[in-house]
Design an enzyme around this catalytic site. Structure first.
Site, PDB file in Angstrom:
ATOM      1  N   ASN A 190       0.710  -1.228  -0.073  1.00  0.00           N
ATOM      2  CA  ASN A 190       0.108   0.228  -0.058  1.00  0.00           C
ATOM      3  C   ASN A 190       0.973   1.132  -0.014  1.00  0.00           C
ATOM      4  O   ASN A 190       1.609   1.451   0.754  1.00  0.00           O
ATOM      5  CB  ASN A 190      -1.088   0.115   1.153  1.00  0.00           C
ATOM      6  CG  ASN A 190      -1.843   1.431   1.393  1.00  0.00           C
ATOM      7  OD1 ASN A 190      -2.279   1.865   0.396  1.00  0.00           O
ATOM      8  ND2 ASN A 190      -1.725   1.941   2.635  1.00  0.00           N
ATOM      9  N   GLU A 191       0.816   2.084  -1.113  1.00  0.00           N
ATOM     10  CA  GLU A 191       1.297   3.243  -1.253  1.00  0.00           C
ATOM     11  C   GLU A 191       2.681   3.269  -0.826  1.00  0.00           C
ATOM     12  O   GLU A 191       3.425   3.907  -0.231  1.00  0.00           O
ATOM     13  CB  GLU A 191       0.644   4.191  -0.299  1.00  0.00           C
ATOM     14  CG  GLU A 191      -0.818   4.479  -0.656  1.00  0.00           C
ATOM     15  CD  GLU A 191      -1.338   5.740   0.249  1.00  0.00           C
ATOM     16  OE1 GLU A 191      -0.807   5.925   1.113  1.00  0.00           O
ATOM     17  OE2 GLU A 191      -2.625   6.127  -0.144  1.00  0.00           O
ATOM     18  N   TYR A 270      -6.568  12.018  -3.256  1.00  0.00           N
ATOM     19  CA  TYR A 270      -7.228  13.025  -1.862  1.00  0.00           C
ATOM     20  C   TYR A 270      -6.707  14.479  -2.239  1.00  0.00           C
ATOM     21  O   TYR A 270      -5.939  14.961  -1.364  1.00  0.00           O
ATOM     22  CB  TYR A 270      -6.362  12.333  -0.786  1.00  0.00           C
ATOM     23  CG  TYR A 270      -6.687  10.932  -0.468  1.00  0.00           C
ATOM     24  CD1 TYR A 270      -7.860  10.813   0.232  1.00  0.00           C
ATOM     25  CD2 TYR A 270      -5.859   9.893  -0.575  1.00  0.00           C
ATOM     26  CE1 TYR A 270      -8.193   9.403   0.630  1.00  0.00           C
ATOM     27  CE2 TYR A 270      -6.195   8.345  -0.277  1.00  0.00           C
ATOM     28  CZ  TYR A 270      -7.496   8.388   0.152  1.00  0.00           C
ATOM     29  OH  TYR A 270      -7.815   7.112   0.589  1.00  0.00           O
ATOM     30  N   GLU A 310      -8.180   4.374  -4.335  1.00  0.00           N
ATOM     31  CA  GLU A 310      -8.724   5.130  -3.095  1.00  0.00           C
ATOM     32  C   GLU A 310      -9.206   6.439  -3.664  1.00  0.00           C
ATOM     33  O   GLU A 310      -8.428   7.116  -4.449  1.00  0.00           O
ATOM     34  CB  GLU A 310      -7.450   5.141  -2.121  1.00  0.00           C
ATOM     35  CG  GLU A 310      -6.978   3.856  -1.416  1.00  0.00           C
ATOM     36  CD  GLU A 310      -6.125   4.237  -0.309  1.00  0.00           C
ATOM     37  OE1 GLU A 310      -6.093   5.286   0.127  1.00  0.00           O
ATOM     38  OE2 GLU A 310      -5.222   3.197  -0.106  1.00  0.00           O
ATOM     39  N   TRP A 352     -13.054   5.121  -0.413  1.00  0.00           N
ATOM     40  CA  TRP A 352     -12.588   4.890   1.183  1.00  0.00           C
ATOM     41  C   TRP A 352     -13.529   5.884   1.979  1.00  0.00           C
ATOM     42  O   TRP A 352     -13.559   6.851   1.668  1.00  0.00           O
ATOM     43  CB  TRP A 352     -10.880   5.505   1.010  1.00  0.00           C
ATOM     44  CG  TRP A 352     -10.463   5.383   2.165  1.00  0.00           C
ATOM     45  CD1 TRP A 352     -10.504   6.118   3.389  1.00  0.00           C
ATOM     46  CD2 TRP A 352      -9.366   4.293   2.408  1.00  0.00           C
ATOM     47  NE1 TRP A 352      -9.718   5.616   4.314  1.00  0.00           N
ATOM     48  CE2 TRP A 352      -8.807   4.673   3.880  1.00  0.00           C
ATOM     49  CE3 TRP A 352      -8.695   3.498   1.768  1.00  0.00           C
ATOM     50  CZ2 TRP A 352      -8.150   4.082   4.530  1.00  0.00           C
ATOM     51  CZ3 TRP A 352      -7.818   2.697   2.401  1.00  0.00           C
ATOM     52  CH2 TRP A 352      -7.327   2.722   3.700  1.00  0.00           C
TER      53      TRP A 352
END
Length: 418
Positions: A190-191, A270, A310, A352
Site C-alpha cells: 500500500n502506497e 485525496y 482510493e 475509501w
C-alpha cells in the site's frame, strides 16, 4: 434512418433493464472464475468486467476478535446489497493471519472479490518499518526504513510472508489462496515510497524482483503495485500533474507499471489533503485532471487497465456536510462514466472507507456506514448499477449488438436519480 435509431435505442434500453434484473444471478454464477486481463479491460469469463468497489483495511484485525467479527459479515452484506463487487483490504499483520480465511469466506459468500495487499508502507498494521525493525533486532546492519527495498534479509522476510499467504490453505473453504477466484488480485504494498532514491529506480528494482517472485508462485491471480500514481523522472513533463510537494516520493507511475508482471495500474486521490486550503471547485478540477491523465497514460503508454483504488472526502474538512460528500462522490463517478463513454480505461473504483457501526477507533474521517448514510448509499448503489449495465453492454457490443449502445449508456447516465 429515424426508425433504425429508434429501434437501436429500444434495444439498448432493454439491455440495460436485463442487466439490472440479472445482476444477482451473475454475481453468484461467475464467482467460480478468475478475473483476467484483455488489453486495457478486465474480463470475467467471457464478459468485460467493470466494477464499483470499496476499501475496508480493518477487516483482518476485526475478524481476529470473535466478539467483533460479525462486523465483517455485516459490511459485506450491506456492500453486496449496494451492488459493490470488489473489496480492497490489508493482510499485513502476522498476528491476525488466521482471520484472513474468515474474511475470504465471507467475501465469497456475498459474491465480492478481494484485492489483498501484502504489506503497508506505513508503521500501522505491521508495515514496512516493522520488517526493517525485525532485521535490526536479529543483528542485521540496517540504516533505515528504505533498506526494505535493498537489504537481502529484509527482502527474504517479505518473500517468506508472501509465500506463506499465497500457498496457505483456507481452513474454512478448504481452497488454497492461490486457487481461490474470490481473490481478484494481490497488491505488493500500500502506497510505496522511498526517500533514499527519488528517481524511482530503487523501488522499480524491488517491484521487478517481487512481482516476478509472486508470479512464480501464482499465475492465476492478477497483480498490482499499490501506487498512488505520482509521476517520476522518466517523463519529467508529466510531473506537472502531481500535486505540489509530491514530486519526490521515490516512485514513477510510468516505469514502475511498465514491468510486465504488473497486470493493472492504480491511483489514489485525496485532493482535500493534497490541495488543502483550496476550494471544492479547485479540488474537483484536480481530481478530473488526475483521473484523465492516468487514464490516457494507462491506455496509450502502459496499455493496461486502471483502477481508482482510493478516493473519498473527509468529514474533518472545514464546512463538511453529508450532502457535500455525496455530491463529490457523484461527480467522481460521473467523470469515470464520461471516460468510459469516450473509450477510457478506468476499469473500476474503490471508495475509501466502508465501515460498520461501533468502529470509531478505525475511523479517519472518511468512514461510510451504509446502514446509517442512506443518501450516500443511494449514490454508491446508482454507480454499481451503471457498472453492471456497462459490463453487459460491452459484452453485447463485443458480439455485434452495437446499435443503440452509446445512446442507451448516455441516457442511463443523464436520467439517473442518484
Amino acid at each position: 434512418m429515424f426508425l433504425s435509431h429508434r429501434v437501436g435505442y429500444v434495444v439498448g434500453v432493454l439491455i440495460t433493464l436485463l442487466a439490472l434484473s440479472h445482476d444477482c444471478q451473475a454475481r453468484v454464477h461467475s464467482h467460480g472464475r478468475f478475473v483476467r486481463i484483455k488489453g486495457t479491460r478486465f474480463v470475467l469469463h467471457r464478459s468485460y468486467f467493470v466494477f464499483n468497489g470499496f476499501n475496508s483495511y480493518w477487516m483482518m484485525h476485526v475478524a481476529a476478535d470473535p466478539s467483533e467479527k460479525y462486523k465483517v459479515s455485516k459490511t459485506f452484506r450491506e456492500a453486496a446489497a449496494a451492488g459493490l463487487s470488489v473489496c480492497r483490504t490489508y493482510q499485513c499483520d502476522e498476528r491476525v493471519f488466521q482471520a484472513l480465511g474468515f474474511v475470504i469466506s465471507k467475501a465469497r459468500r456475498h459474491g465480492i472479490r478481494l484485492i489483498l495487499s501484502f504489506v503497508n508502507n506505513y508503521k500501522d498494521f505491521g508495515g514496512r518499518p516493522q520488517y526493517v525493525e525485525w532485521a535490526r533486532n536479529a543483528g542485521v546492519n540496517v540504516n533505515g526504513e528504505d533498506d526494505f527495498y535493498t537489504n537481502p534479509t529484509v527482502k527474504k522476510y517479505y518473500k517468506n510472508h508472501v509465500k506463506k499467504v499465497i500457498t496457505r490453505m483456507n481452513t474454512i473453504t478448504r481452497i488454497a489462496y492461490k486457487d481461490d477466484p474470490t481473490i481478484m488480485a494481490w497488491e505488493l504494498m500500500n502506497e510505496p515510497c522511498c526517500q533514499a532514491d527519488y528517481s524511482g529506480r530503487m523501488v522499480n528494482g524491488w517491484v521487478q524482483e517481487m512481482a516476478s517472485f509472486v508470479k512464480s508462485l501464482d499465475k492465476k491471480h492478477l497483480l498490482e503495485i499499490g501506487m498512488e500514481g505520482f509521476y517520476g523522472d522518466s517523463m519529467p513533463k508529466k510531473k506537472f500533474n502531481n500535486p505540489a510537494g509530491y514530486n519526490q516520493v521515490g516512485t514513477d507511475f510510468i516505469t514502475n507499471n511498465l514491468i510486465k508482471e504488473i497486470d493493472f495500474t492504480t491511483i489514489h486521490a485525496y485532493p482535500d489533503i493534497w490541495l488543502s486550503g483550496q476550494n471544492d471547485s479547485a479540488q474537483m478540477a484536480f481530481m478530473k485532471r488526475w483521473m484523465h491523465s492516468h487514464s490516457i497514460d494507462s491506455n496509450k503508454i502502459l496499455k493496461k487497465p486502471l483502477v481508482l483504488a482510493e478516493f473519498g472526502k473527509s468529514n474533518k474538512d472545514s464546512g463538511h456536510s453529508l450532502g457535500e460528500r455525496d455530491q463529490y462522490l457523484r461527480k467522481v463517478y460521473e467523470s469515470m462514466n464520461k471516460f468510459e463513454r469516450t473509450g477510457g480505461v478506468i476499469g473500476g473504483s474503490l471508495v475509501w472507507l466502508l465501515m460498520a457501526e461501533g468502529m470509531d477507533s478505525y475511523g479517519d474521517g472518511y468512514g461510510i456506514i451504509l446502514s446509517q448514510h442512506a443518501s450516500t448509499r443511494g449514490v454508491i448503489s446508482g454507480q454499481s448499477h451503471k457498472m453492471t449495465t456497462l459490463s453487459r453492454m460491452l459484452l453485447r457490443g463485443k458480439h455485434g449488438i452495437k446499435v443503440g449502445f452509446l445512446k442507451a449508456w448516455r441516457h442511463l447516465n443523464s436520467c439517473s436519480p442518484f
